[in-house]
Design an enzyme around this catalytic site. Sequence first.
Site, PDB file in Angstrom:
ATOM      1  CD  GLU A 150    -105.003  40.466  57.281  1.00 48.51           C
ATOM      2  OE1 GLU A 150    -104.626  39.321  57.584  1.00 48.51           O
ATOM      3  OE2 GLU A 150    -106.198  40.791  57.116  1.00 48.51           O
TER       4      GLU A 150
ATOM      5  N   GLY B 117    -112.799  46.455  60.281  1.00 42.75           N
ATOM      6  CA  GLY B 117    -113.878  46.244  61.242  1.00 42.75           C
ATOM      7  C   GLY B 117    -114.238  47.538  61.944  1.00 42.75           C
TER       8      GLY B 117
ATOM      9  CG  ASN C  28    -107.729  44.573  56.966  1.00 38.67           C
ATOM     10  OD1 ASN C  28    -108.096  43.416  56.889  1.00 38.67           O
ATOM     11  ND2 ASN C  28    -106.662  44.933  57.672  1.00 38.67           N
TER      12      ASN C  28
ATOM     13  CB  SER D  42    -112.297  37.639  61.705  1.00 43.00           C
ATOM     14  OG  SER D  42    -113.024  38.818  61.456  1.00 43.00           O
TER      15      SER D  42
ATOM     16  NE  ARG E  93    -106.945  46.646  60.989  1.00 43.13           N
ATOM     17  CZ  ARG E  93    -107.873  45.683  60.964  1.00 43.13           C
ATOM     18  NH1 ARG E  93    -109.130  45.949  61.195  1.00 43.13           N
ATOM     19  NH2 ARG E  93    -107.520  44.440  60.684  1.00 43.13           N
TER      20      ARG E  93
ATOM     21  CE1 TYR F 162    -114.235  41.525  65.410  1.00 48.57           C
ATOM     22  CE2 TYR F 162    -113.520  39.279  64.962  1.00 48.57           C
ATOM     23  CZ  TYR F 162    -113.655  40.596  64.567  1.00 48.57           C
ATOM     24  OH  TYR F 162    -113.195  40.993  63.342  1.00 48.57           O
TER      25      TYR F 162
ATOM     26  CG  ASP G 269    -104.068  44.365  60.440  1.00 48.46           C
ATOM     27  OD1 ASP G 269    -104.386  45.509  60.822  1.00 48.46           O
ATOM     28  OD2 ASP G 269    -104.898  43.478  60.159  1.00 48.46           O
TER      29      ASP G 269
ATOM     30  CD  GLU H  37    -113.906  38.107  58.054  1.00 48.05           C
ATOM     31  OE1 GLU H  37    -113.530  39.065  58.707  1.00 48.05           O
ATOM     32  OE2 GLU H  37    -113.474  37.829  56.923  1.00 48.05           O
TER      33      GLU H  37
END
Lengths: 436, 345
Positions: free
Chosen positions: B305, B311, B307, B182, B290, B251, B292, B46
């Site tokens: 998950e 990002g 984080n 990602s 964050r 992205y 998800d 990443e």
Amino acid sequence: MNELPETPGNRLDPWFGSYAARAHGMRASEIRALFAVANRPEVVSLAGGMPYLEGLPLDVIAETMQRLIATKGTTALQYGSGQGEEVLREHITQVVALEGVSAHPDDVVVTTGSQSALDLVTRIFVDPGDVVIAEAPSYVGALGVFRSYQADVVQVPLDADGLVPAELDATLTRLAAEGRRVKFLYTVPNFQNPAGVSLSAERRPQVLEICRRHGVLVVEDNPYGLLGFDGEPMPALRSYDTDGVLYLGSFSKTFAPGYRVGFVIAPHAVRDKLVLASESAVLSPSNASQLAVATYLDTCDWKAQIKDYRELYRERRDALVGALGEHLPSASWNVPKGGFFVWVRLPDGLDARAMLPRAVTARVAYVPGTAFYYDGSGSDHMRLSFCFPTPDRIREGVRRLAGVVNGESELVQIFGTSAQLDPDADDVEGPAPDLA
Amino acid sequence: MTSSAPAPSAPAPSGDPADSSFGPAGSDATDGGPLVVVLSGGLSHERDVSLRSGRRVAEALRSTGIEVIVHDVDADLLTFLRDTRPDVVWPLLHGASGEDGSVRDVLDMVGLPYVGTGPRASRVVWNKPISKAALLEAGLATPDYVTLPQSLFRDLGAQPVLDTIVRRLGLPLVVKPTEGGSALGVTVVARAGDLPRAMVECFAYGETALIEQAIDGVELAVSVIDGPDGPEALPAVEIVADGGYDYAARYVAGETEFFAPARLTAEQATLVSDAAIRAHQVLHLRHLSRTDMILDRSGTAHILEVNVAPGMTEMSLLPQAVAASGHDLAALYRTIIDMALAPVR
């Protein structure tokens, strides 16, 4: 429950609905993102196509550049003509004479690298849906240009002697029967990117005769022709046929890509359109770059420099094929007689695209074969470049690659299948130009 | 923002400089503002995303008037930090070494304050099965799953194991590496026959696979920022990606439609915010995170998950959530820097 709020959606691109159809394929893939790691010094990159510039006499070039600006600065820093500076065009005729091309400076259009030449040629010849014939595999940057003009690319197989004439003839015959409009054959006849093979002397007139018979123009892209390791350069296709061949050349591999100087040699009618197309695209190629290259050709022993490059790249080619023989005997590859690339066929069942993340983890990089096919096939091959890393780094890279291949082989054996990824053929999967 | 009480057992954040040679140069170095080093890049898969995150955060922080240096992570890192003597470091490294706690361990060892969760909690979050176990233990929902290394398939034979997985978890399934982000190496498998290929793709990114039930529902990301009264949730961002929220969908602008705030009722919004705050707390996360998740039709929020280094690119979810909250992104980043600089309570 309450009423749902009326939140508008957002695609983070207010112009998403406005792009031309030709821009729909312009999106980077995760494969391309993986190349971001390849430029780190910890990674042995066998992926890029950057020439090795440390061999250049940088001190001499610096001095000539300084003198150029001091004495011709008002010209070098001014707009130039769409066709390019005459002094450079004269030099170009001398360079291409080494491959048997007889050209007048008026036949030459200077471009911003040969990539721009390819763009201009496609711009003036190709309408959406027109067919362009290319080799299978073919240079990823050319496929990108053809895609951006919405061409339909039909790829014709290569073998050890280059493009197969019978296959070309059969393909053109079939397309004619289907009523398709074929605009040109795009070919890299010398030390082809990515396959490393050259079109044999015997096949050169055959290919030209087939194209002539079918009324198909030939676009000869020849960046590597002077970088052969054995013997004299092969005669260019253009040396056989001045009316049916557009010759694209470049100083990126024999001198320095940073100047972005390439050129087209074309019949006069095509030349006139290329000049106007070039003026429309860039007004004029960089005068400073053109005069820098012309000064280099005028004042430096550029033939000796090319000879040095040949020796340097030959040593690296030997390092690569030697290491492949030692560490990856289960794969197969060609031994190129020039250029920058070795085209490797992986052991059965392996998928070069699916394997790339494992390679990045092992700190080695290559370009999966899928980048060189318009339809996303070619996953059983990878392109290894030997132009930039030193021989020791090349050997280390192949040693790492062998571990990657062995690991992937074990995985495929366990699960009885490769990942068989289904890449979006429109995704950009080639490396960026600044990848080592 | 939705807030909650502080985590009952906050991790030990970076303390006093353990090595004075790394200590901040002091206010005279930056005309009174802190000197921030943003770490981005690294050698993970990443890297590209990390570089983009780093540039965006640096740009935002500079707009608040503070000095920011963006630096890659390489063998010169410690020398660079010793020479630069930043007041605070913001590790924006995605993937291994950035999110697995390693770099944060190093920053702790040299006594440099940094933004984000400490190394031990990062290590837990980095490994998806371990964090899922922690979430389950805390009563939070996460899709049912198994975690299996490549070697197990070799030793027991792939097909019997895959058959057992399908019998146990049903279909569809999601196959993903236990580590990484990602959506790299992630495949949604609808047919049992596609499972072997998904496993091969997954194992290209790591040695161990997490195979979990695919949940049908609304895909959401809820960012959490520590506040004076405890962690606070930003508005949930809803993700609508026709072909799945894969790398390109994340992205490439235009590929995915985002709704920020998500199209949720007030009750649903509270539910998912509470779940994200609770995850932030039970995993001992700090400053920002964050989470998800999928909100299914029955109203259960299944956490996929969490984080520790979300990002921060133009396409990322946390910046979208900040915009939806009405906060100024640069000002919020500055607040986060101040949090990292604040004395340990």
